[in-house]
Design a protein around this motif. Structure first.
Motif, PDB file in Angstrom:
ATOM      1  N   SER A 110     -45.143 -56.124 -60.019  1.00 39.60           N
ATOM      2  CA  SER A 110     -44.679 -57.510 -60.053  1.00 39.60           C
ATOM      3  C   SER A 110     -45.891 -58.424 -61.021  1.00 39.60           C
ATOM      4  CB  SER A 110     -44.185 -58.049 -59.018  1.00 39.60           C
ATOM      5  OG  SER A 110     -45.107 -57.779 -57.929  1.00 39.60           O
ATOM      6  N   ARG A 111     -47.040 -58.247 -60.531  1.00 37.27           N
ATOM      7  CA  ARG A 111     -48.073 -59.182 -60.918  1.00 37.27           C
ATOM      8  C   ARG A 111     -48.276 -58.811 -62.492  1.00 37.27           C
ATOM      9  NH1 ARG A 111     -52.885 -59.316 -57.249  1.00 37.27           N
ATOM     10  NH2 ARG A 111     -51.488 -58.669 -55.716  1.00 37.27           N
ATOM     11  N   THR A 112     -48.078 -57.312 -62.938  1.00 35.40           N
ATOM     12  CA  THR A 112     -48.255 -57.260 -64.221  1.00 35.40           C
ATOM     13  C   THR A 112     -47.000 -57.779 -65.085  1.00 35.40           C
ATOM     14  OG1 THR A 112     -49.481 -55.265 -63.760  1.00 35.40           O
ATOM     15  CG2 THR A 112     -48.721 -55.292 -65.863  1.00 35.40           C
ATOM     16  N   VAL A 113     -45.956 -57.741 -64.726  1.00 35.97           N
ATOM     17  CA  VAL A 113     -44.791 -58.216 -65.104  1.00 35.97           C
ATOM     18  C   VAL A 113     -44.943 -59.521 -65.401  1.00 35.97           C
ATOM     19  CG1 VAL A 113     -42.369 -58.411 -65.366  1.00 35.97           C
ATOM     20  CG2 VAL A 113     -43.142 -56.318 -64.707  1.00 35.97           C
ATOM     21  N   GLY A 139     -48.304 -49.270 -67.651  1.00 36.63           N
ATOM     22  CA  GLY A 139     -49.145 -49.729 -68.597  1.00 36.63           C
ATOM     23  C   GLY A 139     -48.692 -48.933 -69.994  1.00 36.63           C
ATOM     24  N   GLN A 140     -48.379 -47.819 -69.968  1.00 31.14           N
ATOM     25  CA  GLN A 140     -47.657 -47.246 -71.108  1.00 31.14           C
ATOM     26  C   GLN A 140     -46.401 -48.063 -71.584  1.00 31.14           C
ATOM     27  OE1 GLN A 140     -47.761 -43.198 -69.953  1.00 31.14           O
ATOM     28  NE2 GLN A 140     -49.067 -42.752 -71.590  1.00 31.14           N
ATOM     29  N   MET A 141     -45.458 -48.355 -70.733  1.00 29.89           N
ATOM     30  CA  MET A 141     -44.371 -48.878 -71.036  1.00 29.89           C
ATOM     31  C   MET A 141     -44.675 -50.323 -71.837  1.00 29.89           C
ATOM     32  SD  MET A 141     -41.576 -50.040 -68.177  1.00 29.89           S
ATOM     33  CE  MET A 141     -42.387 -51.595 -67.653  1.00 29.89           C
ATOM     34  N   LEU A 142     -45.507 -51.081 -71.140  1.00 27.18           N
ATOM     35  CA  LEU A 142     -46.005 -52.402 -71.674  1.00 27.18           C
ATOM     36  C   LEU A 142     -46.531 -52.316 -73.210  1.00 27.18           C
ATOM     37  CD1 LEU A 142     -46.618 -54.335 -68.317  1.00 27.18           C
ATOM     38  CD2 LEU A 142     -44.600 -54.421 -69.665  1.00 27.18           C
ATOM     39  N   PHE A 190     -47.636 -60.586 -68.205  1.00 24.38           N
ATOM     40  CA  PHE A 190     -47.086 -60.149 -69.319  1.00 24.38           C
ATOM     41  C   PHE A 190     -45.857 -61.219 -70.023  1.00 24.38           C
ATOM     42  CE2 PHE A 190     -44.091 -58.111 -72.405  1.00 24.38           C
ATOM     43  CZ  PHE A 190     -44.868 -57.095 -73.014  1.00 24.38           C
ATOM     44  N   ASP A 191     -44.974 -61.340 -69.033  1.00 25.87           N
ATOM     45  CA  ASP A 191     -43.772 -62.575 -69.371  1.00 25.87           C
ATOM     46  C   ASP A 191     -44.724 -64.062 -69.302  1.00 25.87           C
ATOM     47  OD1 ASP A 191     -42.306 -60.629 -69.217  1.00 25.87           O
ATOM     48  OD2 ASP A 191     -41.202 -60.987 -67.249  1.00 25.87           O
ATOM     49  N   PHE A 229     -63.380 -52.511 -67.980  1.00 24.79           N
ATOM     50  CA  PHE A 229     -63.312 -51.165 -68.218  1.00 24.79           C
ATOM     51  C   PHE A 229     -61.968 -50.863 -68.547  1.00 24.79           C
ATOM     52  CE2 PHE A 229     -67.161 -51.546 -65.379  1.00 24.79           C
ATOM     53  CZ  PHE A 229     -68.132 -50.976 -66.290  1.00 24.79           C
ATOM     54  N   GLY A 230     -60.888 -51.667 -68.226  1.00 24.53           N
ATOM     55  CA  GLY A 230     -59.563 -51.094 -68.296  1.00 24.53           C
ATOM     56  C   GLY A 230     -59.090 -51.054 -69.628  1.00 24.53           C
ATOM     57  N   SER A 231     -57.981 -50.175 -70.097  1.00 22.58           N
ATOM     58  CA  SER A 231     -57.716 -50.177 -71.378  1.00 22.58           C
ATOM     59  C   SER A 231     -56.463 -50.708 -71.816  1.00 22.58           C
ATOM     60  CB  SER A 231     -57.512 -48.717 -71.708  1.00 22.58           C
ATOM     61  OG  SER A 231     -56.470 -47.923 -71.234  1.00 22.58           O
ATOM     62  N   SER A 232     -55.673 -51.479 -70.525  1.00 25.45           N
ATOM     63  CA  SER A 232     -54.352 -52.037 -71.018  1.00 25.45           C
ATOM     64  C   SER A 232     -54.941 -53.485 -71.004  1.00 25.45           C
ATOM     65  CB  SER A 232     -53.327 -51.750 -69.944  1.00 25.45           C
ATOM     66  OG  SER A 232     -52.293 -52.588 -69.857  1.00 25.45           O
ATOM     67  N   ARG A 233     -53.988 -54.071 -71.953  1.00 23.33           N
ATOM     68  CA  ARG A 233     -54.403 -55.621 -72.086  1.00 23.33           C
ATOM     69  C   ARG A 233     -53.640 -56.456 -71.385  1.00 23.33           C
ATOM     70  NH1 ARG A 233     -56.262 -56.955 -77.977  1.00 23.33           N
ATOM     71  NH2 ARG A 233     -57.492 -54.964 -78.350  1.00 23.33           N
ATOM     72  N   THR A 234     -52.703 -56.158 -70.330  1.00 22.28           N
ATOM     73  CA  THR A 234     -51.893 -56.866 -69.722  1.00 22.28           C
ATOM     74  C   THR A 234     -51.584 -56.595 -68.227  1.00 22.28           C
ATOM     75  OG1 THR A 234     -50.091 -55.744 -70.533  1.00 22.28           O
ATOM     76  CG2 THR A 234     -50.444 -58.039 -71.507  1.00 22.28           C
ATOM     77  N   LEU A 235     -52.322 -55.481 -67.925  1.00 22.11           N
ATOM     78  CA  LEU A 235     -52.060 -54.843 -66.569  1.00 22.11           C
ATOM     79  C   LEU A 235     -52.923 -55.614 -65.667  1.00 22.11           C
ATOM     80  CD1 LEU A 235     -50.902 -52.104 -65.389  1.00 22.11           C
ATOM     81  CD2 LEU A 235     -53.276 -51.671 -64.953  1.00 22.11           C
ATOM     82  N   ALA A 236     -52.625 -56.066 -64.534  1.00 20.97           N
ATOM     83  CA  ALA A 236     -52.827 -56.975 -63.300  1.00 20.97           C
ATOM     84  C   ALA A 236     -53.184 -56.263 -62.419  1.00 20.97           C
ATOM     85  CB  ALA A 236     -52.074 -58.274 -63.116  1.00 20.97           C
TER      86      ALA A 236
END
Lengths: 584, 584
Positions: free
Chosen positions: B332-335, B292-295, B338-339, B71-78
């Motif tokens: 932190s988990r999202t970064v 999410g927007q930043m990434l 992403f990284d 359901f989420g719209s960000s591709r990298t958010l954890a």
């Protein structure tokens, strides 16, 4: 000198008293006497509406008038108990004590004291602008609903039955449940008074003018309906001893001067009454100050909202220490005072003395005054608050303002006065924030051959594939900062050929810290996409602040004085060259 | 077609899954595995911070990831437990049950369920814009204060003593009172871990690059500090049996897959948790969506705030039904995700499976994990929230924004997280309303020889004794309607020779019903004073609404297209004559 000016500011009486002349006094004396006669029925009625002994209404019409005369800034405002505040008082005290009990009277004094303290402190802190957060539709919806609630509560008195409650549902269901107890003699008194008052209100003035009375006198006599109604029904009730046949009367009223009262300090009670006192203060202030402004405007005078807070605050303090109830500038008593020709607050002193004399000597006469008469007086005066005209006008002009009005109206009826007013304020603010959170913006182009720029969607204008001129029609602040980012990112996504984005800030009156961060983000992201960001027509005060920020340092483009100069510099087909962009 | 588009809107997985290629999977697999290893210590730590058994943090990192993937719209958010939300959970449940009790765990599920429902419903109602009402300074002040609160609460674990409370005063006084109980072995473990983590964070990356590692790998390895800290201290604790000498350890963790849990329905509990759940939802959403927007911006993607609400809402629902706790997108988990090169939410699925395997088989290994180690992990990651830089920048740019930030910070520390965030929102809105309630306005005059008009106070311009050109730099609405009246009345009082007042509305983006009434009042009052009221440069959308009002009917003057045409028509010394005024 400075001291004198300060004294004049905080004691408006010092402005008019030194110049007081005998000629003014004749006006004020007449107005004061008329007010005395007119407001006695009202004052008794509103005290009953608040669940208090009738005489409390008289007490609250004496000392507060002196306080307002000294501290108030309006020349014609008359303070005293008013219907809405009485209703709110009853609602606030409902959970605290049984109406009529001595604990209830004591709590009313605490409520009055709190309200007085709040108003006075708000005045000293110059917080008069707070009243502005009640929008007109919310006030109108609240007044209409209160009018209906009060009318419903008075219907019980007119029918001679008991009904209690502070919501329309509670009142109506109680009314219907007790309809069997209907007391015909009471209804007869109530209905006759009601009919008499309505006829007087509608036709007395024209009839008197036709009989040859001068217009002002006819107008004034037309307003004496309540006085006659009180006198006549009291006489009838006494003559035919209606009280023994079950018509409720005011009964014994403790005469004499207002007692010196000292509201007790009971922390739990104070805490419980804090919010109600605040709401009563704000509603009373708003009602009073709107009326004061309207009347001051008629005479080319001005009133000071901050000083009005102090005037009303000290009036309530005076009420709290003299056995009264919460007071504010009353619509009907002020209009009577104004129409009767009051020139200075001295008219208020006359009225206060008049009511004091009445309280001292004439209260026994009130014994046989039927409660139904007072209910009729309240009903007739309160129904003018139901302003269908304003509703229709608001509906036509703005659906969202109408929604706020309707919500306030509905919630006041269903949930009571406090919920209604709070919801109304919340909704007004919410709607405003919602509107400004999605600001209108327009891509503009040049009206050919001129220095004017207009919305591309509305006009035939010159535009460029490389330069986007985006006019923002709103101040930039936290609630719309993210929306601005979305708008700009959407713009560059849809126009891949863009080299320059110019934000035209002619309608941007403020850029707060959140919006500044968004501008920084936009600048960085456009730089990644190799699009240069420029500003144009930034207002003086806004630019003063931007000057020293990291944003303006990092801005990839320039700040143009006018949209036209941005267009000329950035558009390769016109005089300037796009080289100029890399200048800064 | 429409159905397909709607499905794609509400199920973003349908956008990327059909195009999924093996090449993407290798990226997602690696990222998922890295996240698995990295977030296990965090998840345990945040569960403890929330007062819950450590394993709850693992449960909350499994099913919610699946839900967000769909359901989420960000591709990298954890998504998963995060520090702030854990702290807010602990504060919310403090009054409900004793930490660690089964009633407490049950209440945590209810809180999670409520938060999930609220977020999902807000998403379906498209209320994502609500997050905008938290201004950046308020968020920043809140995060800084929360960081300090969390650090204070972890200090107790590092020192081996007990301290509880949700305000800085409570925590510190408790800490000081128990300082005598300080447990040296625990402090040794805690301090060593803390030092290790700080060194890893600051220097590992540069050191590894110097040793010849490629930059991305060095960056990633530099972030493995917590994993090594957990592994090493657990080993030491087991080897030297530190638990028997009093070092607190995680202890037995019930392994196995997340249980199916059904949050109970207890009306009183639900009611009590309603406001905390709302605050947790809003704060979690704001934190998550900003990140999410930043990434997304970094990869030129966009996320939809409304869809994010649904993504986070369903994640919390999944957590509520699988023994979890409130979750949101974690910084932190999202970064890390992403990284580590995650390309699609499939990386989240991999991580979820990895954590499930760990929960199933490796929980016995966690028995000897010292609580002090987890406290050190939290402390190091949380202190980055304290953003002194942002405070300094805000102070420089805007004192009132800084005041909002400071009030949020102070109240969060002194009164707790809920009071802090509520006060911050209230203050942001209040300050904005205050600013717009006293709008800037300027008397303008003509720049000689041009069609431009500028502030008379700032520039040398032509003006007239008979014509006042008043530019209003703000939308007109209820909060400033009365102020406008005061301004205009003051103007005519100060300039007795005026015949015309022109309100220049170039920056007026909105006129609400209250302001319309004020304009009517101004028009009437100016008419009494024999001054004609005109408007100029009214924007299209504003004029569209004014067109059908009584105000425009009653307007004594005209509506001019531009200030210049008003000047020309009204000024007798220029081409037009003042006769033109009576035209309409």
């Amino acid at each position: 000198m400075a001291l004198a000016r300060m004294l004049e500011r905080y004691l408006p009486i010092l402005v008019w008293l030194p110049h007081y002349r005998r000629e003014l006094f004749s006006h004020d004396l007449l107005a004061g006497l008329i007010v005395t006669v007119m407001v006695i029925p009202q004052s008794l009625a509103y005290a009953l509406l608040a669940g208090l002994p009738a005489v409390v209404g008289l007490y609250a019409s004496i000392l507060p008038l002196f306080a307002y005369t000294i501290f108030g800034s309006s020349r014609t405002l008359a303070v005293g108990p008013v219907a809405i505040i009485a209703l709110m008082t009853a609602a606030a005290l409902a959970g605290v004590a049984a109406p009529g009990s001595s604990a209830y009277i004591e709590a009313a004094l605490v409520l009055t004291l709190l309200s007085g303290l709040m108003l006075t402190i708000m005045g000293l802190l110059r917080l008069g602008f707070f009243a502005n957060f009640l929008s007109h539709p919310v006030i109108s919806g609240f007044l209409s609903a209160s009018g209906l609630l009060i009318a419903a509560s008075q219907a019980a008195h007119l029918l001679g039955i008991t009904a209690s409650g502070y919501t329309l549902v509670a009142l109506l269901s109680d009314l219907i449940a007790h309809l069997g107890d209907l007391h015909w003699p009471t209804l007869a008194v109530g209905a006759a008074t009601l009919a008499f008052l309505v006829v007087m209100r509608r036709h007395a003035k024209t009839a008197l003018i036709r009989l040859g009375f001068p217009e002002r006198l006819a107008d004034l006599l037309g307003k004496t309906g309540p006085v006659f109604a009180v006198a006549i029904t009291t006489l009838i009730c006494w003559r035919f001893d209606l009280a023994t046949s079950g018509v409720a009367v005011v009964g014994d009223v403790a005469g004499g001067l207002p007692p010196l009262t000292l509201p007790g300090f009971e922390p739990a009670l104070w805490k419980e009454l804090l919010i109600p006192a605040l709401l009563i203060s704000v509603v009373g202030f708003v009602e009073s100050v709107s009326m004061g402004q309207m009347l001051a405007a008629k005479r080319r005078e001005r009133i000071s909202p901050d000083q009005e807070l102090i005037g009303l605050g000290t009036s309530n303090l005076a009420a709290a220490f003299s056995g009264g109830m919460p007071v504010t500038g009353g619509l009907s008593r002020t209009v009577i005072n104004f129409d009767a020709g009051a020139r200075t607050p001295a008219a208020g002193i006359v009225a206060a003395l008049g009511i004091a004399v009445a309280t001292l000597f004439f209260t026994p006469l009130l014994h046989y005054l039927p409660v139904a008469t007072l209910a009729a007086v309240i009903t007739v005066s309160i129904l003018t608050l139901v302003d269908v005209q304003a509703m229709r006008r608001t509906w036509r002009y703005s659906r969202s303002d109408f929604a706020a009005m309707l919500a306030t109206l509905g919630l006041t009826l269903i949930e009571g006065v406090e919920a209604g007013i709070l919801a109304g304020v919340g909704l007004s603010i919410g709607l405003f924030l919602y509107r400004t959170s999605r600001p209108h913006s327009a891509l503009v182009g040049r009206v050919p051959g001129t220095e004017h720029f207009r919305n591309m969607a509305r006009h035939h204008v010159e535009s460029s594939q490389r330069v986007a001129l985006l006019r923002i029609d709103e101040s930039l602040y936290f609630a719309n900062a993210r929306y601005l980012e979305d708008t700009v990112y959407g713009l560059i996504a849809e126009h891949p050929g863009l080299d320059h984005v110019v934000l035209i800030c002619s309608a941007v009156n403020l850029i707060d810290a959140s919006a500044l961060e968004s501008l920084e983000a936009i600048n960085a992201r456009l730089a990644d996409a190799e699009v240069t960001l420029h500003l144009a027509e930034v207002k003086g005060p806004v630019m003063d602040r931007l000057k020293h920020t990291d944003f303006i340092e990092a801005l990839t483009g320039r700040v143009f004085f006018s949209t036209y100069s941005a267009w000329r510099e950035l558009n390769p087909t016109s005089a300037g060259t796009s080289q100029a962009v890399s200048e800064r």
